[in-house]
Design a protein around this motif. Structure first.
Motif, PDB file in Angstrom:
ATOM      1  N   ALA A  98      32.537  48.191  36.334  1.00 19.14           N
ATOM      2  CA  ALA A  98      33.730  48.260  37.189  1.00 19.14           C
ATOM      3  C   ALA A  98      34.687  47.166  36.747  1.00 19.14           C
ATOM      4  N   GLU A  99      35.967  47.387  36.967  1.00 20.31           N
ATOM      5  CA  GLU A  99      36.954  46.344  36.684  1.00 20.31           C
ATOM      6  C   GLU A  99      38.169  46.537  37.588  1.00 20.31           C
ATOM      7  N   TRP A 100      38.788  45.424  37.952  1.00 17.46           N
ATOM      8  CA  TRP A 100      39.939  45.454  38.834  1.00 17.46           C
ATOM      9  C   TRP A 100      40.727  44.155  38.686  1.00 17.46           C
ATOM     10  N   THR A 101      41.947  44.187  39.172  1.00 18.36           N
ATOM     11  CA  THR A 101      42.822  43.020  39.114  1.00 18.36           C
ATOM     12  C   THR A 101      43.287  42.672  40.518  1.00 18.36           C
ATOM     13  N   ARG A 102      43.217  41.391  40.848  1.00 12.42           N
ATOM     14  CA  ARG A 102      43.636  40.908  42.161  1.00 12.42           C
ATOM     15  C   ARG A 102      45.141  40.605  42.149  1.00 12.42           C
ATOM     16  N   PRO A 103      45.752  40.490  43.345  1.00 11.21           N
ATOM     17  CA  PRO A 103      47.199  40.202  43.399  1.00 11.21           C
ATOM     18  C   PRO A 103      47.605  38.920  42.685  1.00 11.21           C
ATOM     19  N   ASN A 104      46.689  37.956  42.586  1.00 13.08           N
ATOM     20  CA  ASN A 104      47.027  36.697  41.903  1.00 13.08           C
ATOM     21  C   ASN A 104      46.906  36.795  40.382  1.00 13.08           C
ATOM     22  N   GLY A 105      46.600  37.991  39.881  1.00 15.03           N
ATOM     23  CA  GLY A 105      46.517  38.188  38.440  1.00 15.03           C
ATOM     24  C   GLY A 105      45.135  38.026  37.854  1.00 15.03           C
ATOM     25  N   LEU A 106      44.144  37.546  38.633  1.00 16.06           N
ATOM     26  CA  LEU A 106      42.777  37.424  38.119  1.00 16.06           C
ATOM     27  C   LEU A 106      42.206  38.816  37.833  1.00 16.06           C
ATOM     28  N   ARG A 107      41.616  38.943  36.647  1.00 16.64           N
ATOM     29  CA  ARG A 107      40.980  40.201  36.271  1.00 16.64           C
ATOM     30  C   ARG A 107      39.453  40.058  36.393  1.00 16.64           C
ATOM     31  N   PHE A 108      38.828  41.022  37.017  1.00 16.44           N
ATOM     32  CA  PHE A 108      37.387  40.997  37.272  1.00 16.44           C
ATOM     33  C   PHE A 108      36.719  42.156  36.528  1.00 16.44           C
ATOM     34  N   ARG A 109      35.556  41.858  35.941  1.00 13.55           N
ATOM     35  CA  ARG A 109      34.735  42.887  35.305  1.00 13.55           C
ATOM     36  C   ARG A 109      33.281  42.706  35.741  1.00 13.55           C
ATOM     37  N   ARG A 110      32.627  43.812  36.056  1.00 10.65           N
ATOM     38  CA  ARG A 110      31.183  43.811  36.301  1.00 10.65           C
ATOM     39  C   ARG A 110      30.518  44.402  35.059  1.00 10.65           C
ATOM     40  N   VAL A 111      29.685  43.606  34.388  1.00 10.20           N
ATOM     41  CA  VAL A 111      29.169  43.964  33.064  1.00 10.20           C
ATOM     42  C   VAL A 111      27.645  44.016  33.091  1.00 10.20           C
ATOM     43  N   ALA A 112      27.078  45.058  32.499  1.00 10.09           N
ATOM     44  CA  ALA A 112      25.626  45.234  32.466  1.00 10.09           C
ATOM     45  C   ALA A 112      24.960  44.202  31.571  1.00 10.09           C
ATOM     46  N   THR A 113      23.893  43.574  32.087  1.00  9.20           N
ATOM     47  CA  THR A 113      23.136  42.557  31.358  1.00  9.20           C
ATOM     48  C   THR A 113      21.639  42.793  31.574  1.00  9.20           C
ATOM     49  N   PRO A 114      20.770  42.211  30.736  1.00 10.45           N
ATOM     50  CA  PRO A 114      19.328  42.385  30.937  1.00 10.45           C
ATOM     51  C   PRO A 114      18.837  41.692  32.204  1.00 10.45           C
ATOM     52  N   VAL A 115      17.703  42.166  32.706  1.00 12.82           N
ATOM     53  CA  VAL A 115      17.037  41.483  33.812  1.00 12.82           C
ATOM     54  C   VAL A 115      16.512  40.128  33.334  1.00 12.82           C
ATOM     55  N   GLY A 116      15.884  40.113  32.163  1.00  8.76           N
ATOM     56  CA  GLY A 116      15.350  38.861  31.617  1.00  8.76           C
ATOM     57  C   GLY A 116      13.949  39.028  31.081  1.00  8.76           C
ATOM     58  N   SER A 139      16.902  47.465  26.168  1.00  8.45           N
ATOM     59  CA  SER A 139      17.726  46.932  27.264  1.00  8.45           C
ATOM     60  C   SER A 139      17.839  45.414  27.228  1.00  8.45           C
ATOM     61  N   GLY A 140      17.318  44.794  26.161  1.00  8.68           N
ATOM     62  CA  GLY A 140      17.496  43.355  25.985  1.00  8.68           C
ATOM     63  C   GLY A 140      16.548  42.486  26.771  1.00  8.68           C
ATOM     64  N   ASN A 141      15.476  43.066  27.309  1.00  8.60           N
ATOM     65  CA  ASN A 141      14.494  42.316  28.090  1.00  8.60           C
ATOM     66  C   ASN A 141      13.258  42.012  27.251  1.00  8.60           C
ATOM     67  N   ALA A 142      12.772  40.788  27.325  1.00  9.76           N
ATOM     68  CA  ALA A 142      11.453  40.486  26.781  1.00  9.76           C
ATOM     69  C   ALA A 142      10.410  40.965  27.786  1.00  9.76           C
ATOM     70  N   VAL A 143       9.227  41.347  27.304  1.00  5.97           N
ATOM     71  CA  VAL A 143       8.217  41.912  28.196  1.00  5.97           C
ATOM     72  C   VAL A 143       6.827  41.383  27.844  1.00  5.97           C
TER      73      VAL A 143
END
Length: 416
Positions: A98-116, A139-143
């Protein structure tokens, strides 16, 4: 610190370091490791089969358990093909959710990352090690894989193939680890590894999963059992219904997606149920039936109250005659493990009522419950089935093995 705790602590430290490398690796590198591991499994087929034969010979478990344990050339090829299919899937990391921009100009992104760091605790099925290792790698996770003692020889051979793939791709061997022995204390050490392991995924019998859920100090993604239902509505096509229930029950009776209870409308039970019983009996199935079903098909074994709460994991089917879709839903609500349910009907309105009214992870319309499988969902493979209410439900594939971070991009904004 006990030896098993020391090994888990060391393995988790190695996994943490490896996971940082893995999370920052390119999709091409991870895919190279997967395809190289698949080639290694094919090349090692004879040694994997020999190790598995020793595991099976030493087993004193039930037939269903031994079926899960047993490998053959087709199952080994399926393991290798599963890794190739995972490699062919889109990279789950770095996806902008997801991504969006706030009225103050800040841009936000939700980015997929590994659990760990994933701790995988499983029983009997050696192929789970390949599926779990492959999905975590992609998926970038060690197991850390802790298979059952009954499959240790098989697990070692499969793990060696995965390590060969990692080495060929230039990734740390510690991305996928297994304990050095079958000591059951490794399980307790993994369950207590808060802060070292990020997520535990158990896959096995009810006693194992319940123990993990009861004792873990680490978050758990699991299902306790697969008590699945198939409901045949009065508007079902009879031949479709017969074919579906035969497959759902008898294709592989020991898998968690096998139908354990048949529900059938009383309006069609008199004509259809005898044929279904004959079909399944010819395939070696036994039955536990409620009074209405016993009245329709004399000779059926009467069900006890506990039978409708039993995951048979074998060629036994519980049968109940119900009045309508609402009665079927009520029965499922009382007895289901929230895994997988199916309806067979040509009535779309009734199907939608069933789909919306069933509080299970997977619900099917005019399809076998045995399709509850990550490969059949297009996930390439699965690490298990989740029936909980957080993070993931149903087959756990690549997407379900990622979480996310927020990225915030500014141009010098300060907060008033």
């Amino acid at each position: 610190m006990h030896l098993d705790e020391s090994w888990i602590a060391g393995a988790a430290a190695r996994a943490r370091a490896a996971s940082r490398v893995l999370a920052q690796s390119s999709g091409e590198t991870r895919n190279h490791a997967l395809t190289a591991a698949a080639a290694a499994i094919r090349a090692r087929s004879a040694s994997i089969l020999a190790a598995n034969a020793l595991d099976v010979a030493a087993s004193t478990a039930s037939d269903a358990f031994r079926d899960r344990l047993t490998l053959n050339p087709a199952r080994i090829e399926a393991m290798a093909r599963g890794l190739d299919e995972i490699a062919a899937l889109p990279d789950p990391l770095g996806r902008v959710l997801a991504e969006w921009t706030r009225p103050n100009g800040l841009r936000f992104r939700r980015v997929a990352t590994p659990v760990g760091i994933i701790g995988m605790i499983y029983e009997s099925r050696p192929n789970v090690g390949a599926d779990a290792g492959g999905l975590c790698l992609k998926s970038g996770n060690a197991v850390i894989l802790r298979g059952g003692s009954e499959s240790l020889r098989s697990a070692r051979e499969i793990h060696a193939a995965i390590v060969e793939g990692l080495v060929q791709a230039g990734l740390p061997e510690a991305c996928v680890q297994i304990p050095p022995d079958a000591d059951r204390a490794h399980v307790a050490a993994m369950l207590g590894a808060a802060g070292l392991i990020d997520l535990i995924i158990p896959r096995g019998g009810r006693s194992l999963v319940e123990r993990v859920q009861r004792e873990a100090r680490v978050p758990v993604l699991a299902h306790a059992e697969g008590l699945c239902h198939t409901y045949i509505h009065r508007a079902a096509d009879p031949e479709m219904a017969r074919a579906l229930i035969a497959n759902a029950k008898m294709r592989r009776t020991g898998v968690c997606g096998a139908t354990e209870t048949l529900l059938i409308d009383e309006a069609i039970a008199g004509s259809l149920l005898p044929m279904i019983v004959d079909d399944l009996a010819a395939l070696g199935c036994d039955f536990r039936a409620d009074p209405a079903a016993c009245a329709i098909v004399p000779g059926l074994v009467a069900a006890s109250p506990a039978d409708f709460d039993t995951e048979w994991l074998g060629p036994v089917l519980s049968i109940a005659v119900v009045q309508d879709v609402d009665a079927a839903l009520a029965h499922i609500a009382r007895h289901s493990s929230a895994h997988t349910e199916a309806i067979v009907t040509a009535d779309e309105a009734v199907a939608c009522r069933f789909l919306a009214g069933t509080d299970s992870a997977v619900v099917l319309w005019n399809a076998s419950t045995q399709f509850c499988d990550g490969g059949e969902f297009g996930f390439g493979a699965e690490i298990g089935i989740a029936t909980g209410r957080v993070h993931a439900r149903g087959p756990v594939g690549l997407e379900q093995l990622t979480i996310f971070r927020y990225e915030v991009i500014g141009s010098g904004q300060i907060r008033p």
